[in-house]
Design a protein around this motif. Structure first.
Motif, mmCIF file in Angstrom:
data_model
loop_
_atom_site.group_PDB
_atom_site.id
_atom_site.type_symbol
_atom_site.label_atom_id
_atom_site.label_comp_id
_atom_site.label_asym_id
_atom_site.label_seq_id
_atom_site.Cartn_x
_atom_site.Cartn_y
_atom_site.Cartn_z
ATOM 1 N N PRO A 6 1.111 24.024 -32.864
ATOM 2 C CA PRO A 6 1.812 24.226 -31.774
ATOM 3 C C PRO A 6 3.192 24.768 -31.808
ATOM 4 O O PRO A 6 3.709 24.777 -32.853
ATOM 5 N N ASP A 71 -3.992 30.469 -31.169
ATOM 6 C CA ASP A 71 -4.139 29.398 -32.028
ATOM 7 C C ASP A 71 -2.893 28.396 -31.937
ATOM 8 O O ASP A 71 -3.066 27.237 -32.151
ATOM 9 N N LYS A 73 -1.389 28.128 -29.004
ATOM 10 C CA LYS A 73 -1.359 27.832 -27.350
ATOM 11 C C LYS A 73 -2.553 27.224 -26.898
ATOM 12 O O LYS A 73 -3.839 27.202 -27.820
ATOM 13 N N SER A 74 -2.619 26.498 -25.851
ATOM 14 C CA SER A 74 -3.648 25.791 -25.511
ATOM 15 C C SER A 74 -4.164 26.065 -24.050
ATOM 16 O O SER A 74 -5.440 25.642 -23.546
ATOM 17 N N TRP A 75 -3.405 26.641 -23.346
ATOM 18 C CA TRP A 75 -3.557 26.910 -21.829
ATOM 19 C C TRP A 75 -5.012 27.432 -21.649
ATOM 20 O O TRP A 75 -5.558 27.280 -20.864
ATOM 21 N N ARG A 77 -7.637 27.372 -23.164
ATOM 22 C CA ARG A 77 -8.780 26.874 -23.505
ATOM 23 C C ARG A 77 -9.333 26.111 -22.087
ATOM 24 O O ARG A 77 -10.527 26.030 -21.970
#
Length: 116
Positions: A6, A71, A73-75, A77
């Motif tokens: 992150p 990888d 970032k998660s938004w 997904r």
């Protein structure tokens, strides 16, 4: 060398605040808004609403967002699989759409939004 893990939240907040100010600038805002928009979406698991600035390209009613360092970032997904609803500002108007995220064979992620 790629970045994984992150991103530091304090740094992300500072960058996002700077981008937001640049988009609102009376002098430069119109130029910045040609390539940067703010997407708003609801997290699949949290149910919370998020707004983040992203670079984009638009062709007609299709907006393409290339996710840098996916990888870290998660938004994006939230839009994997069948995708989901999203809104973004284009041409100074808030537009809704359906976004789908895809990862290619090289690990690059693209979010494609079909505006409604």
């Amino acid at each position: 060398m790629g970045f994984s893990g992150p991103l530091p939240q304090a740094a992300v907040k500072r960058v996002n605040a700077c981008v937001g100010k640049a988009r609102q600038s009376p002098r430069w805002g119109h130029l910045v808004r040609r390539r940067l928009t703010v997407v708003t979406y609801t997290g699949r698991r949290s149910g919370r609403t998020f707004s983040i600035p992203v670079a984009y390209r638009r062709t007609g009613d299709v907006v393409t967002i290339g996710v840098q360092m996916p990888d870290a970032k998660s938004w994006w997904r939230n839009f994997s699989g069948d995708g989901g609803p999203i809104s973004l500002e284009v041409d100074d108007v808030e537009r809704s759409g359906h976004a789908v995220a895809r990862r290619d064979e090289k690990g690059r992620v693209t979010v494609t939004v079909h505006l409604t």
